[in-house]
Design a protein around this motif. Structure first.
Motif, mmCIF file in Angstrom:
data_model
loop_
_atom_site.group_PDB
_atom_site.id
_atom_site.type_symbol
_atom_site.label_atom_id
_atom_site.label_comp_id
_atom_site.label_asym_id
_atom_site.label_seq_id
_atom_site.Cartn_x
_atom_site.Cartn_y
_atom_site.Cartn_z
ATOM 1 N N TYR A 74 0.840 -1.189 0.000
ATOM 2 C CA TYR A 74 0.000 0.000 0.000
ATOM 3 C C TYR A 74 0.870 1.232 0.000
ATOM 4 O O TYR A 74 2.069 1.185 0.314
ATOM 5 C CB TYR A 74 -0.942 0.015 1.208
ATOM 6 N N LEU A 81 -4.733 7.044 -0.296
ATOM 7 C CA LEU A 81 -4.413 5.666 0.078
ATOM 8 C C LEU A 81 -4.694 4.767 -1.109
ATOM 9 O O LEU A 81 -5.813 4.761 -1.640
ATOM 10 C CB LEU A 81 -5.264 5.213 1.269
ATOM 11 N N THR A 82 -3.690 4.032 -1.542
ATOM 12 C CA THR A 82 -3.865 3.097 -2.656
ATOM 13 C C THR A 82 -3.225 1.765 -2.315
ATOM 14 O O THR A 82 -2.258 1.696 -1.554
ATOM 15 C CB THR A 82 -3.243 3.634 -3.960
ATOM 16 N N PHE A 83 -3.798 0.701 -2.890
ATOM 17 C CA PHE A 83 -3.279 -0.649 -2.715
ATOM 18 C C PHE A 83 -2.801 -1.194 -4.055
ATOM 19 O O PHE A 83 -3.416 -0.913 -5.094
ATOM 20 C CB PHE A 83 -4.368 -1.580 -2.159
ATOM 21 N N GLU A 111 -8.996 -2.509 -3.882
ATOM 22 C CA GLU A 111 -8.214 -2.095 -5.055
ATOM 23 C C GLU A 111 -8.751 -0.807 -5.674
ATOM 24 O O GLU A 111 -8.057 -0.166 -6.456
ATOM 25 C CB GLU A 111 -8.151 -3.235 -6.067
#
Length: 253
Positions: A74, A81-83, A111
């Motif tokens: 992440y 916030l990104t995965f 996602e």
């Protein structure tokens, strides 16, 4: 004057560095935090299922998706916030009804994550439109006062299920551990520091059970506990690991 200029630049640089991957001025850092899922797209999760999410450092993330485990990375940057694409195990869990559909929806929402905020101790994850797609509550990571039932353990070679018609459990209470090992009962001390965990020498009663398989299982289980170095809790599941991060035992409430 020149010194003041360079000091100002240093302060700005330190502020920007603190925001990268470790929260922001408005939101707390997530690294080292653990959460249990309550809602997906506004709907509560299936009763008695507890999908989870653990931020295991500045970059790594993992958890239980409902049936399968997942892991990936992440990034937190400027409040976003990104995965990464998440890898999962490939078990099929038909029960309860809708479990696999819930898992797919959860992974899809992760996602699609674009931002987060923490309100009233809840972690809210939103997509690019700002819609909250996931709501989490803090995961209780304490061991004290809890009883866990063994599902599988490492017999020295493989992770194996508990024999049919046998029950093994562990209870943590007042700095001591006790339980049934399938035939006999055992007890001893445990040491905990954060998620580090180890057991002292365990004493056991000395009954002989007629079933040789049960006795072998008991010995293998107690030997496995001696290898434990740390643990994780995801929803209603407790997992014990050795120093090589190999799963030693898996329990549920």
């Amino acid at each position: 004057m020149k010194n003041k200029f360079w000091i100002s630049l240093l302060v700005v640089a330190l502020f920007l560095s603190a925001c990268g991957g470790k929260g922001s001025a408005n939101q707390p850092a997530l690294n080292g935090t653990h959460w249990v899922l309550e809602q997906i797209n506004g709907s509560p999760v299936i009763e008695n299922t507890l999908p989870s999410l653990s931020f295991q450092g500045d970059k790594e993330v993992g958890g239980n998706a409902s049936c399968n485990r997942f892991n990936g990375s992440y990034e937190i940057k400027d409040g976003a916030l990104t995965f990464s694409p998440l890898a999962t195990t490939m078990m099929a869990c038909p029960d309860p009804a809708g479990l696999m559909e819930q898992e797919a929806a959860y992974l899809k929402a992760l996602e699609a994550a674009a931002s987060y905020r923490v309100e009233d101790r809840k972690l809210l994850v939103a997509d690019a439109s700002g819609k909250v797609v996931l709501v989490f509550a803090p995961q209780d990571m304490t061991l004290e006062g809890k009883i866990w039932n063994l599902n599988a353990f490492n017999d020295g070679t493989n992770l194996v299920s508990v024999l049919l018609d046998t029950a093994i459990h562990v209870e943590f209470k007042d700095g001591n551990v006790s339980g049934s090992s399938g035939c006999n009962t055992y007890s001893g001390a445990f040491q905990q520091d954060g998620q580090k965990l180890s057991f002292g020498t365990l004493s056991s009663t000395l009954m002989a059970c007629a079933d040789e398989g049960v006795m072998k299982q008991e010995t293998a289980y107690l030997n496995a506990l001696a290898k434990v170095t740390h643990y994780s809790i995801e929803g209603n599941k407790l997992t014990l690991y050795d120093a090589n991060n190999l799963i030693i035992a898996e329990f549920s409430k």
